[in-house]
Design an enzyme around this catalytic site. Structure first.
Site, PDB file in Angstrom:
ATOM      1  N   SER A 177      69.853 -43.666  64.224  1.00  0.00           N
ATOM      2  CA  SER A 177      70.934 -45.123  63.610  1.00  0.00           C
ATOM      3  C   SER A 177      69.963 -45.451  62.936  1.00  0.00           C
ATOM      4  CB  SER A 177      71.351 -45.740  64.132  1.00  0.00           C
ATOM      5  OG  SER A 177      71.547 -47.152  63.846  1.00  0.00           O
ATOM      6  N   ASP A 190      79.668 -42.498  61.554  1.00  0.00           N
ATOM      7  CA  ASP A 190      80.685 -43.346  61.328  1.00  0.00           C
ATOM      8  C   ASP A 190      81.984 -42.566  61.416  1.00  0.00           C
ATOM      9  OD1 ASP A 190      79.058 -45.625  61.065  1.00  0.00           O
ATOM     10  OD2 ASP A 190      77.631 -44.405  59.576  1.00  0.00           O
ATOM     11  N   GLN A 243      79.705 -55.416  53.838  1.00  0.00           N
ATOM     12  CA  GLN A 243      80.672 -55.060  54.912  1.00  0.00           C
ATOM     13  C   GLN A 243      79.875 -56.034  55.996  1.00  0.00           C
ATOM     14  OE1 GLN A 243      78.527 -51.401  53.255  1.00  0.00           O
ATOM     15  NE2 GLN A 243      78.253 -51.325  55.796  1.00  0.00           N
ATOM     16  N   LEU A 250      65.707 -44.703  55.936  1.00  0.00           N
ATOM     17  CA  LEU A 250      66.340 -43.562  56.156  1.00  0.00           C
ATOM     18  C   LEU A 250      66.048 -42.694  57.281  1.00  0.00           C
ATOM     19  CD1 LEU A 250      66.173 -42.538  52.308  1.00  0.00           C
ATOM     20  CD2 LEU A 250      68.022 -43.460  53.621  1.00  0.00           C
ATOM     21  N   HIS A 286      69.963 -39.612  57.633  1.00  0.00           N
ATOM     22  CA  HIS A 286      69.824 -39.409  56.226  1.00  0.00           C
ATOM     23  C   HIS A 286      69.913 -37.721  55.459  1.00  0.00           C
ATOM     24  CE1 HIS A 286      69.814 -43.598  57.456  1.00  0.00           C
ATOM     25  NE2 HIS A 286      70.708 -44.170  56.574  1.00  0.00           N
TER      26      HIS A 286
END
Ligand code: AMP
Length: 283
Positions: free
Chosen positions: A186, A151, A61, A33, A37
């Protein structure tokens, strides 16, 4: 704050919150995190009485040559962040909990919205996300779920999923949290070397430059985009895509029309790190 690993237990804990008439906001994450986040968690608090965060690195994914094994995992630090941010429940299932059956009898196909951007470069990526978020929504049954603009293709695909599968959840989009130099935060930024980290903000700068030209009236940005790609390559990036897409259908656009909304989005590798970023443009 409670950390919960099983589906039965998280369902019971959510039921307990519901019995106090609390509304539930949900923030799904893969952990490691960061401030991005955290901004989602804070937004979640604004929209509901209780906040549930999930931390799960979803194998479905990741492609076979992607970074599933090396993806940063820092559960204890993440739990500390959640505690500090007054999260009510943290759901930390393992693979056996999330994918208990060894055979998958169903597969998901995504039409159109997965054809371009990350969907084109990462086969199976959004199918894996739709699968896991579908499961998580069925487990938590939140009123609200918060996702990041970082995203944006994920957000658009999940919005469609909610509509078509009739989930009774409202999706909320949070803006992109950035470092001071503009780099979108990220979990994968942890892979960047010191030198790469100094180069990385060039992707956002390229997007900003193109955005400005477009807002100044460039309605056919192809040449502009290809110049920016060359410049990024000269700086050491390996481009994946840099393009303008329609916001609703996520299809590439060569001629912008007044009154429409677009996504200016880019993805590029810097060494082994894949960076993505985007800007929403009201033209
Ligand atoms: P992840 O842990 O990478 O799967 O991301 C979990 C959620 O955090 C997703 O909804 C992301 O879009 C969001 N997120 C990741 N990075 C950022 C950022 N820099 N700003 C805002 N949201 C983000």
């Amino acid at each position: 704050m409670k950390q919960i690993e099983s589906i039965d237990d998280i369902r019971a804990a959510v039921r307990a919150l519901r019995s106090e008439n609390k509304t539930i906001a949900f923030v799904p994450t893969m952990g490691a995190l960061h401030q991005g986040h955290i901004s989602l968690i804070r937004k979640a608090h604004k929209h509901a009485d209780a906040v549930v965060v999930s931390i799960y690195v979803n194998p479905e994914q990741f492609g076979p040559n992607e970074d599933f094994d090396s993806y940063p995992r820092r559960l204890q630090a993440d739990l500390n962040v959640c505690e500090k941010e007054k999260v009510d429940l943290v759901f930390t299932p393992d693979d056996a909990v999330m994918y208990s059956s060894s055979v998958n009898y169903f597969s998901i196909e995504i039409e159109e919205l997965g054809d371009h951007m990350d969907g084109a470069s990462r086969p199976g990526f959004f199918e894996g996300i739709v699968l896991v978020v579908n499961k998580l929504f069925n487990i938590i049954k939140p009123d609200i779920a918060v996702f990041g603009q970082k995203d944006i293709q994920q957000f658009q695909i999940l919005s469609r999923m909610v509509k078509e599968f009739n989930h009774s959840v409202e999706l909320v989009m949070a803006p992109i949290a950035r470092a001071n130099d503009g780099l979108a935060l990220s979990s994968r930024n942890a892979y960047l070397s010191e030198e790469e980290r100094t180069i990385a903000p060039a992707l956002y700068r390229a997007l900003r430059y193109v955005e400005k030209q477009i807002l100044d009236g460039v309605d056919k940005p192809e040449l502009l985009l290809s110049h920016q790609k060359d410049e990024l390559e000269a700086k050491g990036f390996q481009n994946d895509y840099l393009n303008v897409y329609s916001l609703d259908r996520l299809a590439p656009v060569s001629q912008l029309k007044e009154g429409n909304r677009y996504i200016l989005a880019g993805a590029a590798y810097l060494g082994k790190t894949r960076l993505i970023d985007n800007i929403i443009i009201d033209f």
